[in-house]
Motif scaffolding. Structure first.
Motif, PDB file in Angstrom:
ATOM      1  N   PRO A 259       9.050  28.854  35.642  1.00 56.98           N
ATOM      2  CA  PRO A 259       9.498  28.899  37.034  1.00 56.98           C
ATOM      3  C   PRO A 259      11.009  29.099  37.136  1.00 56.98           C
ATOM      4  O   PRO A 259      11.748  28.766  36.216  1.00 56.98           O
ATOM      5  N   GLY A 260      11.429  29.644  38.254  1.00 59.63           N
ATOM      6  CA  GLY A 260      12.861  29.845  38.483  1.00 59.63           C
ATOM      7  C   GLY A 260      13.176  29.815  39.963  1.00 59.63           C
ATOM      8  O   GLY A 260      12.270  29.831  40.804  1.00 59.63           O
ATOM      9  N   SER A 261      14.450  29.768  40.274  1.00 58.62           N
ATOM     10  CA  SER A 261      14.866  29.664  41.670  1.00 58.62           C
ATOM     11  C   SER A 261      14.437  30.877  42.480  1.00 58.62           C
ATOM     12  O   SER A 261      14.656  32.019  42.068  1.00 58.62           O
ATOM     13  N   PRO A 262      13.858  30.647  43.667  1.00 59.15           N
ATOM     14  CA  PRO A 262      13.503  31.756  44.553  1.00 59.15           C
ATOM     15  C   PRO A 262      14.723  32.555  44.998  1.00 59.15           C
ATOM     16  O   PRO A 262      14.585  33.685  45.468  1.00 59.15           O
ATOM     17  N   LEU A 263      15.914  31.976  44.850  1.00 62.15           N
ATOM     18  CA  LEU A 263      17.117  32.699  45.256  1.00 62.15           C
ATOM     19  C   LEU A 263      17.514  33.745  44.220  1.00 62.15           C
ATOM     20  O   LEU A 263      18.365  34.583  44.479  1.00 62.15           O
ATOM     21  N   ASP A 264      16.900  33.694  43.027  1.00 58.06           N
ATOM     22  CA  ASP A 264      17.202  34.673  41.985  1.00 58.06           C
ATOM     23  C   ASP A 264      16.088  35.729  41.943  1.00 58.06           C
ATOM     24  O   ASP A 264      14.955  35.420  41.588  1.00 58.06           O
TER      25      ASP A 264
ATOM     26  N   VAL B 232       8.733  20.089  48.727  1.00 58.32           N
ATOM     27  CA  VAL B 232       9.616  19.356  47.817  1.00 58.32           C
ATOM     28  C   VAL B 232      10.535  20.359  47.102  1.00 58.32           C
ATOM     29  O   VAL B 232      10.068  21.336  46.528  1.00 58.32           O
ATOM     30  N   ILE B 233      11.834  20.120  47.220  1.00 59.48           N
ATOM     31  CA  ILE B 233      12.843  20.972  46.567  1.00 59.48           C
ATOM     32  C   ILE B 233      13.662  20.098  45.633  1.00 59.48           C
ATOM     33  O   ILE B 233      14.271  19.129  46.076  1.00 59.48           O
ATOM     34  N   VAL B 258       9.167  24.091  45.635  1.00 56.69           N
ATOM     35  CA  VAL B 258      10.010  25.245  45.307  1.00 56.69           C
ATOM     36  C   VAL B 258      10.249  25.221  43.795  1.00 56.69           C
ATOM     37  O   VAL B 258      10.685  24.200  43.262  1.00 56.69           O
ATOM     38  N   PRO B 259       9.954  26.315  43.097  1.00 58.73           N
ATOM     39  CA  PRO B 259      10.125  26.320  41.638  1.00 58.73           C
ATOM     40  C   PRO B 259      11.600  26.336  41.252  1.00 58.73           C
ATOM     41  O   PRO B 259      12.449  26.774  42.025  1.00 58.73           O
ATOM     42  N   GLY B 260      11.862  25.851  40.058  1.00 58.83           N
ATOM     43  CA  GLY B 260      13.239  25.854  39.569  1.00 58.83           C
ATOM     44  C   GLY B 260      13.257  25.897  38.055  1.00 58.83           C
ATOM     45  O   GLY B 260      12.222  25.735  37.404  1.00 58.83           O
ATOM     46  N   SER B 261      14.426  26.113  37.501  1.00 55.79           N
ATOM     47  CA  SER B 261      14.562  26.254  36.049  1.00 55.79           C
ATOM     48  C   SER B 261      14.156  24.973  35.320  1.00 55.79           C
ATOM     49  O   SER B 261      14.597  23.884  35.673  1.00 55.79           O
ATOM     50  N   PRO B 262      13.337  25.107  34.277  1.00 55.27           N
ATOM     51  CA  PRO B 262      12.971  23.941  33.465  1.00 55.27           C
ATOM     52  C   PRO B 262      14.176  23.316  32.774  1.00 55.27           C
ATOM     53  O   PRO B 262      14.106  22.172  32.334  1.00 55.27           O
ATOM     54  N   LEU B 263      15.272  24.062  32.682  1.00 49.40           N
ATOM     55  CA  LEU B 263      16.470  23.505  32.045  1.00 49.40           C
ATOM     56  C   LEU B 263      17.193  22.536  32.968  1.00 49.40           C
ATOM     57  O   LEU B 263      18.087  21.812  32.541  1.00 49.40           O
ATOM     58  N   GLY B 269      10.247  17.345  38.392  1.00 58.05           N
ATOM     59  CA  GLY B 269       9.222  16.748  39.252  1.00 58.05           C
ATOM     60  C   GLY B 269       8.599  17.764  40.186  1.00 58.05           C
ATOM     61  O   GLY B 269       7.378  17.779  40.378  1.00 58.05           O
ATOM     62  N   SER B 270       9.428  18.631  40.754  1.00 55.76           N
ATOM     63  CA  SER B 270       8.884  19.642  41.674  1.00 55.76           C
ATOM     64  C   SER B 270       8.045  20.660  40.903  1.00 55.76           C
ATOM     65  O   SER B 270       6.988  21.100  41.370  1.00 55.76           O
ATOM     66  N   ASN B 271       8.488  21.033  39.698  1.00 59.85           N
ATOM     67  CA  ASN B 271       7.668  21.928  38.875  1.00 59.85           C
ATOM     68  C   ASN B 271       6.335  21.265  38.513  1.00 59.85           C
ATOM     69  O   ASN B 271       5.295  21.932  38.475  1.00 59.85           O
ATOM     70  N   ASP B 272       6.370  19.957  38.257  1.00 59.84           N
ATOM     71  CA  ASP B 272       5.123  19.227  37.981  1.00 59.84           C
ATOM     72  C   ASP B 272       4.151  19.346  39.152  1.00 59.84           C
ATOM     73  O   ASP B 272       2.954  19.489  38.954  1.00 59.84           O
TER      74      ASP B 272
END
Lengths: 388, 388
Positions: A259-264, B232-233, B258-263, B269-272
């Motif tokens: 997963p990654g930021s929707p802004l990217d 959830v963001i 909202v997805p985000g970088s696993p790093l 938590g949101s990716n979970d």
């Protein structure tokens, strides 16, 4: 009667014959396998070729490349320390052979046994973010440490980072689009040599082939074919990585996306995969927990994410090459051409309408293909070629 | 006979009675609703209270707060321009009333009608990234432009950004943990005043209550209860935002993440949540496409993502408050206390073992609760209190 040859030379002659047939215009991966399926030995297939093409309506026989051209290519590969492997012969990876259009021959540099190990693909954006590349390198290192082989396409960005992550273990395969002797992209020349030295580099295109746009779909299909699962990191919408994901999915491989930021915008395509059901991936554990043992051992691991006309897996070799009476083939030659127009038609539909055996239909389609009248398309469909 | 009162004063007296009952020790949201369900008028419930507690085994009657204390609180709220709304009375949002433990009273500043509009919650990390806050603000603005009300918890980071994004339209509700007259956190004091002026601010705690850790679960439950779906963001593992997501899920609300970088640990938590099936959200369109009309109108929109002992929705008010014979209640008083130990037990299990009607069991449990002998837990369970 031919002079008896030593086994090595016999093998070499067989390889030369195979490459000559594979590199004959009009003989694609599907046609090659059908020819070998029908005639057993490659030599028999080559000998039958002119008659088959004539029966299909072609005026002049297909032209095979000269032996010396193929011999020169084989010698060049041997000088690099590589070898060819052929579909449906020992040493060719079983998982790749499952694709109906598996590459008939692959040039391999490095450790060819790696091709038969449990493997995971990692692909993604060329213009990847620093975070994306760090993620790819880290994930590849973790997967390689778990004994998996990391397969990628040696492109800039994510691909190169994935190879680098696995390089220390030697458990990485670079699948390239051009000839195996052509470094591409130029900035990865050193990496390509390192992978050839410790892992493996493979190419479907003949040696000396400069990579062109039309070679990349085959490169992508080969990545998809070699792996149990494919991880996508930073793929923009309509990117090549998504095409690879589609091919992997159609082949029943498990899909993973980071997963990654929707802004990217580089994450839009990979996030879309997640939306469609790809496994959300943050660490190697996410991949390991969802990797099938082997796609064919448990059928497809799951329903493919995207629906498609079909992957061609429905072909039944046993039926295809059953004995056929000449009268039935003659009937097929009369009836089948009229059933194939420029719009693709399912082979099943042809069978329903002409009421002939699968083997007879396969034989007649093979003739039409070799005559250049008909082309086989994904999903067990055929169409009349644009210029017969 | 009491003197006739004008309607306004009557309403005011009823509100005072409600608040006195709500703020009585041992009367939680569930007990309050059961008392009103059984006795109809709040005055009757208050009058029955000493006898109920005595029947449950309590030596001294429950102590209600003095009228003047409640009158002072109501006057203070009126001076701020606010008002109280009460569960199961007109003006209280239906969707929130669906929660079995809906707050019996809410202090509201601003436009109370917003509470009954279609709403979406947006919550996330306090120490959010700049990208996360940009995402929250943008998403809130888009959702508000589509006519939805954006509900959040006025915390630093994602919450504040979400409120700001919707503020221009006035379509935002801040749910706070302390008293409605207590700005918290201090840096959002101005924002809280702006929301009160153009949107709405609500609080369950009495005026003057400084927010403490124990108030936040109720704040979170109120956010979850007011919305059709929760976005959830940037929520770290074991964060408060995930607790709100759990409450929303248990209440049958749709979950979005909202997805985000696993790093980034803030995205774990949101990716979970995405891994567990929350809707992957990049734009307002993702929310709009998956938002139910109303959770109760189509049953639960879907299976809750996380399994839990139960949401308490199984309570059947009609059965609970059916007429009961005194002899049956007497039998319940003899049998039921022995069936409840320190380990929580399902009310259904008690019913199975004592073979009494739901109404009789409810009546006896109410007495035991008011006596402080028994506490009601989520999932329609009860347990003996630690110190009876």
């Amino acid at each position: 009667m031919a002079l008896p040859l030593c086994e090595g030379m016999n093998d070499s002659n067989d390889s030369i014959d195979r490459l000559r047939l594979i590199r004959t215009e009009g003989v694609g991966p599907l046609t090659y396998r059908r020819l070998i399926g029908r005639f057993g030995a490659v030599r028999n297939a080559i000998e039958a070729l002119p008659e088959l093409a004539r029966a299909g309506g072609k005026a002049s026989p297909p032209v095979l490349p000269a032996r010396r051209v193929i011999e020169a290519e084989m010698a060049a590969l041997a000088r690099l320390g590589g070898k060819f492997i052929f579909v449906d012969t020992p040493g060719y990876p079983e998982i790749l052979a499952e694709l109906p259009d598996a590459p008939p021959a692959l040039a391999v540099l490095g450790d060819a046994k790696l091709l038969s190990a449990r493997a995971v693909g990692i692909v993604g954006a060329r213009n990847a973010s620093a975070n994306g590349m760090r993620m790819a390198e880290q994930l590849a290192a973790e997967l390689a440490a778990e004994g998996l082989v990391v397969v990628s396409g040696l492109a800039r960005g994510i691909d190169a980072a994935a190879h680098k992550g696995a390089l220390a273990t030697g458990r990485t395969i670079a699948v390239i689009a051009g000839g195996i002797d052509i470094p591409y992209p130029p900035e990865n020349e050193k990496l390509q040599a390192q992978i050839a030295a410790t892992g493996a580099v493979i190419a479907e295109a003949p040696l000396g082939t400069a990579p062109m746009a039309r070679h990349f779909p085959k490169r992508n299909r080969n990545i998809a074919g070699l792996v149990l699962g494919l991880v996508v990191i930073e793929a923009a919408q309509r990117s090549g990585s998504l095409l690879t994901a589609r091919l992997a999915n159609e082949a029943g491989r498990e899909l993973f996306a980071v997963p990654g930021s929707p802004l990217d915008p580089r994450c839009r395509g990979s996030n879309d995969l997640l939306r469609q059901g790809a496994n959300l991936t943050e660490t190697a554990a996410d991949v390991l927990a969802n990797l099938p043992d082997h796609p064919s051992r448990q059928g497809l691991a799951r329903d493919p994410l995207f629906r498609h006309a079909g992957s061609g897996f429905a072909e039944k070799p046993a039926d295809q090459f059953a004995p056929v009476a000449d009268t039935e083939i003659a009937e097929g030659r009369r009836k089948i051409p009229a059933l194939i127009g420029p719009d693709p038609v399912m082979v099943d539909e042809i069978a329903r309408r002409c009421q002939l055996s699968t083997a007879a239909i396969t034989a007649v389609l093979l003739e039409l293909e070799l005559a250049g009248k008909v082309e086989t398309l994904p999903g067990n469909r055929v169409a009349r070629t644009a210029s017969p």
